[in-house]
Structures are given as structure tokens and as C-alpha cells.
Design an enzyme around this catalytic site. Structure first.
Site, mmCIF file in Angstrom:
data_model
loop_
_atom_site.group_PDB
_atom_site.id
_atom_site.type_symbol
_atom_site.label_atom_id
_atom_site.label_comp_id
_atom_site.label_asym_id
_atom_site.label_seq_id
_atom_site.Cartn_x
_atom_site.Cartn_y
_atom_site.Cartn_z
ATOM 1 C CG HIS A 154 6.608 4.312 -7.928
ATOM 2 N ND1 HIS A 154 5.969 4.951 -7.416
ATOM 3 C CD2 HIS A 154 7.435 4.757 -8.705
ATOM 4 C CE1 HIS A 154 5.376 5.302 -8.418
ATOM 5 N NE2 HIS A 154 6.474 5.305 -8.937
ATOM 6 C CG ASP A 184 4.964 4.206 -3.971
ATOM 7 O OD1 ASP A 184 5.932 4.248 -4.107
ATOM 8 O OD2 ASP A 184 4.404 4.838 -5.355
ATOM 9 N N GLY A 256 7.111 9.459 -15.609
ATOM 10 C CA GLY A 256 8.049 10.396 -14.668
ATOM 11 C C GLY A 256 7.341 11.934 -14.193
ATOM 12 C CB SER A 258 6.566 8.367 -10.184
ATOM 13 O OG SER A 258 5.537 7.835 -10.745
ATOM 14 N N GLY A 314 -4.422 -6.508 15.808
ATOM 15 C CA GLY A 314 -4.626 -7.809 15.813
ATOM 16 C C GLY A 314 -5.290 -8.688 15.353
ATOM 17 C CB VAL A 315 -8.794 -7.779 14.412
ATOM 18 C CG1 VAL A 315 -8.982 -7.563 15.995
ATOM 19 C CG2 VAL A 315 -8.661 -6.512 13.481
ATOM 20 C CB ILE A 317 -11.660 -6.164 9.246
ATOM 21 C CG1 ILE A 317 -10.700 -5.997 8.634
ATOM 22 C CG2 ILE A 317 -11.175 -6.763 10.956
ATOM 23 C CD1 ILE A 317 -10.720 -4.092 9.176
#
Length: 522
Positions: A154, A184, A256, A258, A314-315, A317
Site C-alpha cells: 500500500h 500487503d 509513515g 508502513s 476449491g472449497v 469453508i
């Protein structure tokens, strides 16, 4: 003149104090040996604690700070921007004047440029910038002497230009190697004529709550700021992404910071400072850092491929609540309940079914949903992984051949099969049920692929039920239902079996999920 609250009672207070002193003195005399022993233990514990506390962070700061950098970006201004604002300091205070000067210099607007909870710092156009350009300030650190710099996604998101400033003031243009929005994290590359210092990753899994840490960063544009604190908690989910597993820190982290590192006492990076919780925009001692063991895997893939490839099962939950655990016969609220299985996915090919509870993945227990999502994501595409699944009260082992995570995941189609049944409206367990006919489909906006029974009303006497009017009951336990009579029959059979609750698969607004329904005896 005010009168003391205890005026006129001094003699009595003196007697009380003398009595207490006498009692304490007598206790001391009677239990002297025990007090000496307890005092010795306390002194030993205090001595051990003091030995573990650093006398100063100066040596550590001097060792690691050269590899911590400031990251600044410029980009085209958005059409709408908020008005500049300063932290709320008292009028006329030295801090108000300090931040006024800072705002004049950098054009700070106070907004968390990385979105909710982010702590990077955005700039508005200032005197030195061309009109239509805005910038942001953040932090980063050199993880490889070849010029690789780690920061938050970001901080550089949407940037046209990225610049890295070293501790000695050297400014270097940076290129984006790759980024991963889900965690991120972003990886930059700079070129320098001189050797660059670099940091090493630490082991975040070995970090304990209460361990000392030190953060270095660029809060409010003040580069090289050092703060210290402890790890306040682990495994925090701040709902910023699907793989949240943050370390919570009480070291001061501000806008700042980050992208800056958090260090262990041996100078290794244990986390990437990413977000703060704050009612006023400043540090209140609640900061969040991406654990190093997650970050280093992401950074390694960004360095090698420019992107992150994750495994895909591919579930869909959902969590195991106490009611759901009771409904499916589990003794603990652990595991991940499969609400949907994507057709032709690795899960579907492995035999995973809707209603299964995944208790282990790759030989490791699944206690929470994050356990499963993180482990699947960390699995290399092409690997085969064993899963322990509970189905109808019995454990079974399934093997899934993990595929790469597709750019857009397909949602599982709603399925419902069963014989045609009578269409009479029925009321059971406080639920008024009706068939899912054409009129109901049109009213609810449901396609022909959705089958089940419509809940038309919920009795107020039934208490707080997890089912609402407009919901479509697709399954009761393991049984698909297409008529109110089938729902009634399944509920009565569960009562006869001594069940206190039963699991319903409900379609609400086109999304399917399981809800536990407590059974009410007639």
C-alpha cells in the site's frame, strides 16, 4: 476554608495504625523464616528478569538502522482528495507549531494512504511538486545487498515514481520487482555504486508474547526513528486480507512506519510494520506487523517470479460453532466446515463433499479457518496432500492434487436433488415452510438451479433462530429436501435419534452456508 475529611478523628486513626503495625510486626516475627525464603525467591526472579532486559537499545539501533530506508512515491492526483489536517494538539502548543511546519514542508493530509488501518503517510501537492502530482511517504528495509528492498504494497500502490532514501541521505530511484496485495508486501530494486547493508530474517514462529522488539521507520517523514516495546499478542486477524496472521506490538508505530522492520534483540527482522489501530491517527500502543515467516516466503517468490503463486483447493469453508459441532457430532469446535465445493476443483476430484469437516491438512491439525487457508496457499501447485475429513461422524482420509490459484475462482453451483414431493405448506420447529415454486423463485431472484424449501415465516415463540424468512433450506443434515414434508420428516428423525440440533444447508441471497438448528420437542 475547606475542612479535611478526617478532621477530629486523628486519635482513632493513630490507634488503628498502631494496631495494624503491631499485627504486622507480630506476623513478621512468627513467619520470619518463610518471609526470608519468599524474599529470596522474589529477588532471584527479579534478578533473572533484569538480566533479560536490555540496558540500552543503542548498539542494536546502530547495527540495523543503516539498512532501514525511507520510501517515497509520486503519482497523479485523484479527482477528489480530503482537506489537509493536523493531529489534534492544543492551540499554541509546541507540538501544534511543529506539525504545522511539517505540514507546510511535506503537505501531509493525515490520511492512512494504504486504506483502513494503514500507517503510511500521504502528501498533497506542495510548493516543490508539479500540480496534479501527489506523493506518499513510507518505510522499507534492504533484505539483499544486491539492492532488494522490502516495503508494504500500500506504500507504493499506484505510484508512477518510487524513490528510496538511505540513512546517509543518498537518494536512489527504485523499480518495482513485484507485489502481493493479499499480504500487503512489495519488493523493490535499487542500484548503488557503493556496497549496501542488508538485514536477515528472524523466526517469527519462535517469538513469544512478551518478547522485546524494536521498530525502526519513517513516521511523519522523520527518518531513522527508533521505538521499542514487546509483542503483545500473536495471530491477530484485522480483516485486511485472507491470510491475516499479524503480530501485535506495543512499540510506537505511526503514519509513515508502513513497510519498516521490527527487530528481535539479535538484530533480525521478525516482522514488517503494516497497520495501526488508532482513534486519533497516532500511536496508542496497538500496532500490527506481518510475521517474518510469512513475509520471507512471499519475498522469495516475488524475487524469483515477480508474483506469488498459491495453491488452490476449491472449497468455501465456514467456522465450527458449538451448535454446528453438536450437529455434526464433533466434541470440539475445531476444523473447517465445507459449505461449497467448486466443480472440477482439486477438492471435488479428491471426493470432498459439502458438509464435510476438514480436521487436518498435510498432517497438521486444522483448528481455525486461517490454518487451512494459509496451508493451502503455501502448498506448491502439483503437490498431493492428505486431508483428514469427518463425514457422517466418521473420519476418512482424502488425497488432493493441489492446483494453482486461478485469477478468478468459480463459485460452486447450488445443487439440490430429490424426488418430487407434495407442495403442502407445513410448520415445524417454529419454521413455516413452503415449496420453492415459480412465484417464489421470481420473488427471491433465484434461478432454476436452486432447489429446496422456502422459509416463509419464523414463529416469535421459537426464540432466536439462525433461519430467516426468504431462506431456502437445501439440505437437512445429509439429506437434500425439495418439499416441506421432507424437512419435517428429517427433523423428526433427528429427534428420534436423540439429536439436540441438526445442520441445515441454507441458500440466502444466492449464497449457501450451514446453520445449526436446535430441535424443539413437541
Amino acid at each position: 476554608m475547606s475542612t479535611p475529611a478526617n478532621a477530629g478523628r486523628a486519635p482513632r486513626s493513630s490507634r488503628v495504625r498502631r494496631t495494624i503495625a503491631a499485627v504486622l510486626l507480630g506476623t513478621t516475627v512468627l513467619t520470619g523464616p518463610f518471609l526470608i525464603a519468599n524474599q529470596s525467591t522474589a529477588v532471584a526472579a527479579e534478578s533473572a528478569l533484569t538480566q533479560n532486559m536490555p540496558g540500552s537499545f543503542a548498539d542494536l539501533a546502530a547495527k540495523v538502522s543503516p539498512a532501514v530506508v525511507n520510501v517515497s512515491t509520486t503519482q497523479q492526483a485523484k479527482a477528489e482528495r480530503g482537506n489537509p489536517r493536523m493531529p489534534g494538539f492544543p492551540p499554541g502548543s509546541p507540538f501544534e507549531e511543529f506539525f504545522r511546519q511539517f505540514q507546510d514542508q511535506f503537505g501531509q493530509n493525515g490520511g492512512p494512504g494504504g486504506g483502513p488501518g494503514g500507517d503510511d503517510q500521504s502528501e498533497g501537492p506542495s510548493e516543490g511538486q508539479p500540480r496534479g502530482k501527489v506523493g506518499s511517504l513510507g518505510s522499507g528495509f534492504i533484505i539483499d545487498a544486491a539492492g532488494y528492498v522490502v516495503t508494504n504494497n500500500h506504500v507504493i500502490d499506484g505510484a508512477d515514481e518510487i524513490k528510496v532514501t538511505l540513512q546517509d541521505g543518498t537518494e536512489l530511484p527504485a523499480t518495482l520487482v513485484g507485489r502481493d496485495a493479499k499480504t500487503d508486501i512489495a519488493l523493490l530494486k535499487v542500484k548503488s555504486d557503493k556496497a549496501l547493508p542488508a538485514l536477515d530474517w528472524g523466526d517469527s514462529d519462535a517469538a513469544r508474547v512478551g518478547d522485546w522488539v524494536m521498530a525502526v521507520g519513517n513516521p511523519f517523514g522523520l527518518g531513522g526513528t527508533v521505538t521499542k516495546g514487546i509483542i503483545s499478542a500473536r495471530g491477530r486477524d484485522i480483516h485486511s486480507g485472507p491470510y491475516d496472521d499479524y503480530l501485535q506490538l506495543d512499540a510506537a508505530i505511526n503514519r509513515g512506519n508502513s513497510g519498516g522492520p521490527t527487530f528481535t534483540l539479535d538484530g533480525r527482522v521478525i516482522g514488517i510494520n503494516t497497520a495501526i489501530y488508532s482513534p486519533n491517527g497516532g500511536s496508542v500502543g496497538i500496532g500490527f506487523a506481518i510475521p517474518s515467516n510469512i513475509a520471507k516466503q512471499v519475498v522469495a517468490q516475488l524475487k524469483e517470479n515477480g508474483h506469488v503463486e498459491r495453491g488452490w483447493l476449491g472449497v468455501k469453508i465456514q467456522e465450527i460453532s458449538p451448535e454446528i459441532a453438536e450437529s455434526v457430532g464433533l466434541s470440539q469446535t475445531k476444523g473447517a466446515l465445507v459449505a461449497e465445493v467448486t466443480p472440477d476443483s482439486p477438492a471435488a476430484k479428491a471426493g470432498v463433499r459439502q458438509g464435510d469437516v476438514i480436521l487436518a491438512y498435510g498432517g497438521k491439525p486444522v483448528n481455525t479457518l486461517r490454518d487451512l487457508t494459509r496451508r493451502v496457499a503455501d502448498t506448491k501447485a502439483g503437490d498431493t496432500v492428505d486431508m483428514t475429513v469427518v463425514r457422517k461422524g466418521k473420519e476418512t482420509t482424502l488425497s488432493a492434487h493441489i492446483a494453482p490459484l486461478p485469477a478468478e475462482q468459480r463459485m460452486a453451483a447450488a445443487e439440490g436433488t430429490g424426488p418430487a414431493a407434495e407442495s403442502a405448506v407445513e410448520t415445524v420447529n417454529g419454521l413455516k415452510l413452503a415449496p420453492l415454486d415459480g412465484a417464489a423463485r421470481s420473488r427471491l431472484g433465484l434461478g432454476e438451479g436452486v432447489k429446496g424449501v422456502v422459509v416463509t415465516a419464523v414463529s416469535p415463540q421459537a426464540g432466536d433462530l439462525p433461519v430467516r424468512p426468504g431462506d431456502v433450506i437445501v439440505k437437512v443434515g445429509d439429506h437434500s429436501v425439495t418439499s416441506p414434508a421432507e424437512v419435517t420428516k428429517s427433523l423428526h428423525e433427528a429427534e428420534k435419534d436423540g439429536r439436540k440440533a441438526v445442520l441445515l444447508l441454507v441458500n440466502r441471497g444466492g449464497n449457501e452456508s450451514f446453520v445449526p438448528l436446535k430441535l424443539v420437542k413437541a
